[in-house]
Design an enzyme around this catalytic site. Sequence first.
Site, PDB file in Angstrom:
ATOM      1  N   HIS A 106       0.842  -1.198   0.000  1.00 40.74           N
ATOM      2  CA  HIS A 106       0.000   0.000   0.000  1.00 40.74           C
ATOM      3  C   HIS A 106       0.877   1.247   0.000  1.00 40.74           C
ATOM      4  O   HIS A 106       1.851   1.358   0.757  1.00 40.74           O
ATOM      5  CB  HIS A 106      -0.916   0.031   1.218  1.00 40.74           C
ATOM      6  N   SER A 107       0.533   2.214  -0.862  1.00 41.07           N
ATOM      7  CA  SER A 107       1.233   3.490  -0.954  1.00 41.07           C
ATOM      8  C   SER A 107       2.695   3.226  -1.315  1.00 41.07           C
ATOM      9  O   SER A 107       2.966   2.550  -2.301  1.00 41.07           O
ATOM     10  CB  SER A 107       1.058   4.269   0.360  1.00 41.07           C
ATOM     11  N   LEU A 108       3.659   3.712  -0.546  1.00 35.42           N
ATOM     12  CA  LEU A 108       5.057   3.400  -0.838  1.00 35.42           C
ATOM     13  C   LEU A 108       5.260   1.892  -0.922  1.00 35.42           C
ATOM     14  O   LEU A 108       6.043   1.392  -1.735  1.00 35.42           O
ATOM     15  CB  LEU A 108       5.977   3.988   0.234  1.00 35.42           C
ATOM     16  N   ALA A 110       3.485  -0.250  -2.254  1.00 37.67           N
ATOM     17  CA  ALA A 110       3.167  -0.767  -3.587  1.00 37.67           C
ATOM     18  C   ALA A 110       4.398  -0.726  -4.492  1.00 37.67           C
ATOM     19  O   ALA A 110       4.684  -1.680  -5.225  1.00 37.67           O
ATOM     20  CB  ALA A 110       2.017   0.027  -4.205  1.00 37.67           C
ATOM     21  N   SER A 134      -2.020  -0.737  -4.005  1.00 39.01           N
ATOM     22  CA  SER A 134      -3.044   0.264  -3.695  1.00 39.01           C
ATOM     23  C   SER A 134      -2.377   1.553  -3.262  1.00 39.01           C
ATOM     24  O   SER A 134      -1.246   1.563  -2.776  1.00 39.01           O
ATOM     25  CB  SER A 134      -3.979  -0.237  -2.579  1.00 39.01           C
TER      26      SER A 134
END
Length: 265
Positions: A106-108, A110, A134
């Site tokens: 998720h975020s970084l 990803a 995501s």
Amino acid sequence: MTTALRAPAAATAWFPFAEHPGSVGPRLYCLPHAGGSASAFRSWFGRIGEVSVRPVQPPGRETRLRETPYREMDRLVADLADAVLADLVDEGPAGGPVRPYAVYGHSLGALEAFELVREIRRRGGPDPLHLFVSGCGAPGDDPDADEPPIGAMSDEQVVALLRRIGGTPEWMLGDPSVLRMILPPFRADFAVKESHAPRAEPPLAVPVTALAADGDARTGTAGMAGWERHTTGPFQAYTLSGGHFAVLEQAGVTQRYIARALWGA
């Protein structure tokens, strides 16, 4: 899918929680957002059928608080790939079969998940069953290009950014002693992101699922669509209602998408 019962995998620095009993399916390595920790995924244990949720603990937080956080993507994914490849071999006196696995970020996380899969491919290791991403635009896309780098921000500006993104309790943002703990790994994580320059390599041959949130101010639904060009395998995109952390705040929805992708549940 392997169904024989076995001893739970041991905790390590990278994977601080012992495997949940009965998790005899694929391992799902979960990489947290910038400044985040393995605890973001601890509540997922036992929530995706027999999937073994393996939250990743970056250095500089929680159980690795005294360790220096990474500031470069290549070093991070090289060390993490070592840990994952070792973790995939079932325990036993002579080793065991390599477990099937998937990766979620998720975020970084990803971007780190994507680069982890590519690093394992470069080593000739096994492809994951699936890559889930995501809260982050595809590699090569930079929706934050017009924003000043985190390294150039004052602490007050970083705190304002954290408030805008959401996901960090206000009591933490208002406590100077807590900020002294959480700001260094957050800044280091953004150094990883801001210095990241993806290598020119062929797309993955791995199914990819991208989860977007319609109220995500940093990466909306359009920003997640670019992930399709990074795989020659099946691509699926879903949209949740909410902000940047909708996938964690609506964990049950996220978990159903993961289960559906892994075995059509």
